[in-house]
Structures are given as structure tokens and as C-alpha cells.
Design an enzyme around this catalytic site. Sequence first.
Site, mmCIF file in Angstrom:
data_model
loop_
_atom_site.group_PDB
_atom_site.id
_atom_site.type_symbol
_atom_site.label_atom_id
_atom_site.label_comp_id
_atom_site.label_asym_id
_atom_site.label_seq_id
_atom_site.Cartn_x
_atom_site.Cartn_y
_atom_site.Cartn_z
ATOM 1 C CE LYS A 166 30.459 53.066 5.572
ATOM 2 N NZ LYS A 166 30.253 54.542 5.375
ATOM 3 C CG HIS A 195 33.128 49.718 4.107
ATOM 4 N ND1 HIS A 195 32.140 49.438 4.895
ATOM 5 C CD2 HIS A 195 32.727 50.446 2.953
ATOM 6 C CE1 HIS A 195 30.981 50.031 4.197
ATOM 7 N NE2 HIS A 195 31.474 50.790 2.972
ATOM 8 C CB SER A 228 30.863 49.133 0.313
ATOM 9 O OG SER A 228 30.091 49.572 -0.972
HETATM 10 N N1 PMP Z 1 32.400 55.342 0.932
HETATM 11 C C1 PMP Z 1 32.053 54.022 1.028
HETATM 12 C C2 PMP Z 1 32.813 53.044 0.317
HETATM 13 C C3 PMP Z 1 30.767 53.778 1.890
HETATM 14 O O1 PMP Z 1 30.294 52.358 1.684
HETATM 15 C C4 PMP Z 1 30.186 54.681 2.105
HETATM 16 C C5 PMP Z 1 28.591 54.616 2.909
HETATM 17 N N2 PMP Z 1 28.121 53.471 3.112
HETATM 18 C C6 PMP Z 1 30.505 55.982 2.093
HETATM 19 C C7 PMP Z 1 31.647 56.243 1.372
HETATM 20 C C8 PMP Z 1 29.585 57.299 2.483
HETATM 21 O O2 PMP Z 1 29.955 57.342 3.991
HETATM 22 P P1 PMP Z 1 28.721 57.946 4.890
HETATM 23 O O3 PMP Z 1 28.022 57.046 5.297
HETATM 24 O O4 PMP Z 1 29.637 58.648 6.025
HETATM 25 O O5 PMP Z 1 28.217 59.206 4.059
#
Ligand code: PMP
Length: 384
Positions: A235, A206, A178
Site C-alpha cells: 500500500k 492502511h 479498510s
Molecule cells: N489487512 C488489511 C486491513 C487490508 O486491507 C489488506 C488488503 N487490502 C490486507 C490486510 C492484505 O494485505 P495484502 O494486500 O498485502 O495481502
Amino acid sequence: MRFREQIGEALAELEGLGLLRRPRRVSGPQGPEIEVDGRRVLCFCSNNYLGLADHPELARAARGEDGFGAAASRLITGSMDAHHETEEALAAFVRAPTAALFANGYAANVGSVQALVGAGDQVFSDALNHASLIDGCRLSRAQVHVYRHRDLDHLEQLLRQHATEAGRALIVTDSLFSMDGVFAPIEALAELAHQHGAGLMIDEAHSLGVFGPEGSGVCAAMGVVPDALVGTLGKSFGGAGAFVAGSHEIVSVIRNQARSYVFSTAPPPPVVRAAGRAIDLVRAASEERAALLAHSARLREELNQLGFEVPPGTSQIIPILIGDKARAMRLSASLFDRGVFVQGIRPPTVAPGTSRLRLTPMASHSDDHLDRALAAFAALAPTG
Ligand code: PMP
């Protein structure tokens, strides 16, 4: 008063270290241009990759006959038609036998890792995994082995040493990291998991919606079937929520043992229904995917030409490496002054000394939006 003083001191320390964060205020819907703290700016740091967050179809789909709340956890009254239907559609989307919904990706990751391994088991985790996977490892009480980022030799060495012990072994990784925008070596990980009798859990937060056939993710693109695949709905899907997909046995264990599933109110049916509709929009978004990746390639190339340090990559997540956290935040502020919102990322989200800007275009950006963003960068370029 001692506790309050201590909290005050902790805050002052964060502030002194330049690490105090405050949420900004966005007015109106998400989109390529948003109003932030009363100012109209170009948005280049959301995860609204396909531009679905303000899609009228999703708002329409959210309106149903089954009210607003789920009233209890999934195992009490909270398993409504919307949840079952969306789970079936999500499982079909990633070609898995079944799937379980969660309120968000954080809960899905924490709960799934904690359900799949426990005391006496071994979990192998990439050093740059998302915080929610890291927290799942911690909560699980399994022995945690952190392998160097994408380093298969290191992982193999750790598997040789530890995966032979009694108990389960599980490899966990993001598929698209991410904060760095690079992919995990999914096929090689699947091979190593197979050789060592380990399970494989992959977080496609992502990559889902952006890569793979009809946006069905990197695993689908590679023909890899992980034991557990996590996808998030906040996302590319433009809403909120997450799911874990896998075999009936894996998902059943998760439904029974993931504490964030068992002990939490089910996601509201409007949100779940909108997610179900978003699957159709994501599937059909091939032009949006192409636009997103074309924008990404252009931004990467032109930022490099301007002298910014953008590591090689092909995804829509573009890190601009700065190093020093104060410099990263200053650059972010200067861009904001020029009408371009790109959030600075600093510890603890990334390791000390690797602060950066994380630039993410959207399919719904126009060429003019990109021109304007690049002009702002050009005015602040290191060699400009
Ligand atoms: N996994 C990854 C790789 C993320 O980047 C994120 C949030 N940015 C999450 C899980 C968590 O997802 P959520 O925002 O739906 O809690």
C-alpha cells in the site's frame, strides 16, 4: 459433467445477484492517472497512498546481485541477505525488537492469528476486521468472539465471560478500518488486553506510511506496543509483501507455526530489497503525508456539500455510502464514463445494504485532479 454444471450455476447465481466481479486491465504504471481498459482515467481507488508504486528508486533498488527467486521457503534456502536486512529495518521502523516477512498481508494475518492461538484458546475480533484476520481466526480453531465494531463495552463483556478460561486470549483488530476509514480505539484496546491478560494483535495495513512519526503507524503515534503488529508493503510502500513485528518470542512462534510462513516460498529478493528501500522513502515522505491528508479533508468536505453521504473521519479512506449495491455500481460506472475511477464496494466485502464507493486520494494527485474528480461527482450528485 455434474461438477461443471454446478460451477456454471454458481456463476449464474452470482451474476443474477449482481455480484459477479471481473478484473479490469490497467496498462502502464500505477499513478494518479492510469490507463484502465484502454481509457485514461483519474485513479481514486488504489492504496498507493504516497505514490510510491511507480517510484524509480524502488525499481532501481529491486535490481541486485542475488537474482530473482528465493528458491524455497524461509526455513529452507529462502532466507537471503535481503530478507534479513529488510526485516531488521522494518522492526526498527516500528520500534519492535524483531519482524518476520511474509509474501503479503493476507498471508501475514492468516498465519499470525493461526500461530498465536489454537484449539482451546479464545480470540476476540472486531466485526469489521479485514477478511484475512477473519480467515486467520477461522483457521486457528480457537473459539472466535466477534465484538460489535469498535464497541469496547461489548468487548469487555466478552473478555469477562471468556478470557478467564484456561488457554490464551487474543484481541485482533485493524488499526484503520479498510472500508470505513475510521480508527480502532487502540489505547483502550491495549488497556483492556492488559486487564484481561490477553494478547493484542493490530493490523496497520492502511495506517503505516500515513500516520504516526515518520509514518510508523497509529500504534507508534499512541505509544501503544501491541504483541503483534502487522504492516503491509503493497500500500503506502508501493510494492508487495508484509511483516509481523513483535518480541523475539512472539515472532519466533510465528516463524515456527504460521503455516503461510513455513509452507510457502519466500518473497523474491528484488521485491524484498525494494521494500527495504521504500522504508527510507516512506520515512522522508512528510510532505506527501500532509498532501494526502489535505486532499482527503477537501474531498470529504466537498462531497458532503454535494449531498453525498460521507461519514465523519480524518483518514485517507473515504467511504461514500450508497446502500444498494446496484446503485453503487451504477455510480461507479457513471464516474468512470466521466474519466474518474472509483471502485464500487459491495457484499461480501461489506455487509448487505452498505454498498459504497471507496474513494482514496494519493499524495501525488494535484489540485487539478481533485477539481476534475469533484466536477464528475457534482454532475452525479444526489441533490445536485
Ligand atoms: N489487512 C488489511 C486491513 C487490508 O486491507 C489488506 C488488503 N487490502 C490486507 C490486510 C492484505 O494485505 P495484502 O494486500 O498485502 O495481502
